[in-house]
Design an enzyme around this catalytic site. Structure first.
Site, PDB file in Angstrom:
ATOM      1  N   PRO A  16       4.262  16.064 -26.323  1.00 38.14           N
ATOM      2  CA  PRO A  16       4.176  16.103 -24.703  1.00 38.14           C
ATOM      3  C   PRO A  16       5.314  14.905 -24.220  1.00 38.14           C
ATOM      4  CG  PRO A  16       2.686  14.673 -25.601  1.00 38.14           C
ATOM      5  CD  PRO A  16       3.124  15.240 -26.983  1.00 38.14           C
ATOM      6  N   CYS A 100       0.738   6.176 -23.592  1.00 39.32           N
ATOM      7  CA  CYS A 100       1.907   5.726 -22.872  1.00 39.32           C
ATOM      8  C   CYS A 100       2.061   4.353 -22.349  1.00 39.32           C
ATOM      9  CB  CYS A 100       1.753   6.729 -21.608  1.00 39.32           C
ATOM     10  SG  CYS A 100       2.894   6.572 -20.363  1.00 39.32           S
ATOM     11  N   LYS A 139      -3.845  11.074 -28.924  1.00 38.64           N
ATOM     12  CA  LYS A 139      -2.197  10.772 -29.319  1.00 38.64           C
ATOM     13  C   LYS A 139      -2.124   9.153 -28.776  1.00 38.64           C
ATOM     14  CE  LYS A 139       2.671  11.870 -28.573  1.00 38.64           C
ATOM     15  NZ  LYS A 139       3.139  10.899 -27.612  1.00 38.64           N
ATOM     16  N   HIS A 169       2.367   8.179 -32.871  1.00 35.12           N
ATOM     17  CA  HIS A 169       3.606   7.686 -32.682  1.00 35.12           C
ATOM     18  C   HIS A 169       3.686   6.329 -33.290  1.00 35.12           C
ATOM     19  CE1 HIS A 169       7.049   6.497 -29.526  1.00 35.12           C
ATOM     20  NE2 HIS A 169       7.710   6.516 -30.813  1.00 35.12           N
ATOM     21  N   ASN A 200       4.765  11.300 -35.607  1.00 32.89           N
ATOM     22  CA  ASN A 200       5.520  11.310 -34.720  1.00 32.89           C
ATOM     23  C   ASN A 200       6.550  10.113 -34.602  1.00 32.89           C
ATOM     24  OD1 ASN A 200       5.377  10.698 -31.047  1.00 32.89           O
ATOM     25  ND2 ASN A 200       6.668  12.369 -32.038  1.00 32.89           N
ATOM     26  N   GLY A 201       7.831  10.334 -34.261  1.00 30.67           N
ATOM     27  CA  GLY A 201       8.592   9.314 -33.929  1.00 30.67           C
ATOM     28  C   GLY A 201       9.968   9.194 -34.810  1.00 30.67           C
ATOM     29  N   ASP A 202      11.027   9.683 -33.940  1.00 32.65           N
ATOM     30  CA  ASP A 202      12.381   9.542 -34.579  1.00 32.65           C
ATOM     31  C   ASP A 202      12.737  10.544 -35.705  1.00 32.65           C
ATOM     32  OD1 ASP A 202      13.281   7.433 -33.138  1.00 32.65           O
ATOM     33  OD2 ASP A 202      12.487   6.018 -34.371  1.00 32.65           O
ATOM     34  N   GLY A 224       9.777  15.041 -30.239  1.00 32.00           N
ATOM     35  CA  GLY A 224      10.038  14.691 -28.874  1.00 32.00           C
ATOM     36  C   GLY A 224      11.494  14.864 -28.334  1.00 32.00           C
ATOM     37  N   ARG A 225      12.060  13.721 -28.443  1.00 31.64           N
ATOM     38  CA  ARG A 225      13.369  13.635 -27.991  1.00 31.64           C
ATOM     39  C   ARG A 225      14.444  14.519 -28.665  1.00 31.64           C
ATOM     40  NH1 ARG A 225      13.657   7.283 -28.388  1.00 31.64           N
ATOM     41  NH2 ARG A 225      12.447   7.913 -30.263  1.00 31.64           N
TER      42      ARG A 225
END
Ligand code: FMN
Length: 354
Positions: A16, A100, A139, A169, A200-202, A224-225
């Site tokens: 998301p 968040c 999450k 994350h 999640n992450g990188d 994500g990114r």
């Protein structure tokens, strides 16, 4: 990985992202192989108040399935009410945002702030699970800061509260997006979990994705990114997971094609003018690293009609064919290396999250 009636082997999931994972971007990623997509986070308070812009974020098309709606909020009342509203839009599952880090969310006691109040986090989760008939997931991050990593405790509480999977994350709230995500802690959480963990992450490439599966032992991973301007990461990862071979790299034609597809979807869902304006922040990610890109970018961001934008992109594709014949177009790998923090920090939407 099982969530309710969903059963997908090693799913590669679109994370998301506020201002990014709208209908257009979700559908683009879906076409390029994302197994599950998430909406942008949706404010429980705003949903409850019937804010139209917020409610619209719940709309999705059948082609997006399986899809999760993500909500955030700080009270049991707002979250249960929002959960019921979200359920009426029939997502495959509902995700709660406990990660968040921004002031506008964590500063108001929602998102990652709940990592400091695990009992309240569990109470909200339990109430949401009871309020709806669809699966509920969460999450989150590793903890508030490095001195207070509490993910194992949080995981146990959320499991007891009835969530069916946890996306994790590998950073703390204080780390925001700095440094590298800590995959060791994700692996530790996987070892303690009795539900699926989504790592999640990188993840910036299919190779990263495979490594993340292997390193963490997670049942699913979330990108994500690394998907911004690069939806090929999903098909590439699927290819690598299935065949063990590296995928062929998308070239300038694929990247321009993806920008055109994105534009078309954006216009379809937001109308000609707004859909075209919205695309302005995406061009640099699709075209990053290509020759004389600043010239074409300057032209693109002045146009308001989708036909004009498309014709500039098609002309540029021709121009790139010429550069390719002259050997002036670098390998995709160069672009990919560049497609890291620097690019992402430039991304307008990201700045709100840092
Ligand atoms: C622009 C942007 C918007 C984001 N919005 C959300 C969001 O709405 N909900 C959420 O849970 N995480 C959000 N995140 C965090 C991502 O889902 C993800 O956890 C984080 O970017 C790390 O994964 P990555 O390294 O693959 O990007 C956002 C991140 C970015 C960069």
């Amino acid at each position: 990985m099982k969530i309710g009636s969903l059963d997908i082997d090693r799913p590669v999931i679109l994370a998301p992202m506020e201002d990014v994972t709208d209908r257009a971007f979700r559908q683009l990623c879906k076409r390029h192989g994302a197994d599950i997509v998430y909406t942008e986070f949706v404010s429980a308070e705003a949903l409850r108040r019937g804010v139209e812009k917020t409610t619209r974020k719940l709309i999705a098309d059948p082609v997006e399935r399986p899809i999760a709606v993500q909500i955030f909020g700080s009270t049991v009342e707002s979250m249960t009410e929002a959960a019921r509203i979200a359920e009426s839009f029939e997502p495959d599952y509902l995700d709660i945002n406990f990660g968040c880090p921004t002031k506008k969310v964590a500063g108001k006691g929602a998102g990652a702030a709940l990592l400091k109040e695990p009992e309240k986090m569990a109470a909200i989760t339990e109430a949401v699970v009871r309020a709806v008939n669809i699966p509920v997931t969460a999450k989150t991050r590793l903890g508030w800061d490095r001195d207070s990593i509490n993910i194992i405790d949080v995981l146990r509480r959320l499991e007891d509260a009835g969530i069916q999977a946890l996306a994790l994350h590998g950073r703390t709230r204080s780390e925001m997006y700095k440094g590298r995500a800590d995959w060791d802690w994700i692996a530790e959480a996987v070892r303690h979990a009795s539900i699926p963990v989504i790592a999640n992450g990188d993840v910036w490439s299919p190779e990263d994705a495979l490594q993340m599966f292997n390193h963490t032992g997670a049942e699913g991973i979330m990108i994500g990114r690394g998907a911004i301007g690069n939806p090929f990461i999903f098909s590439g990862t699927r290819h690598l997971l299935k065949t063990g071979n590296l995928p062929s790299l998308p070239d300038f034609r694929d990247r321009i094609e993806a920008a055109l597809e994105h534009l078309e979807l954006s216009v379809q869902f937001k109308g000609e003018r707004y859909g075209t304006l919205e695309m302005r922040r995406h061009y640099s990610t699709y075209l990053k690293g290509l020759p004389k890109v600043s010239v074409v970018r300057n032209k693109l961001v002045r146009e308001e009609s989708p036909e004009q934008v498309a014709s500039i992109l098609l002309d540029y594709r021709e121009e790139c064919e010429g550069y390719r014949r002259e050997g002036k177009i670098g390998e995709y790998a160069e672009y990919l290396n560049d497609h890291s923090e620097k690019l992402v920090l430039n991304y307008k939407a990201t700045s709100k999250h840092i």
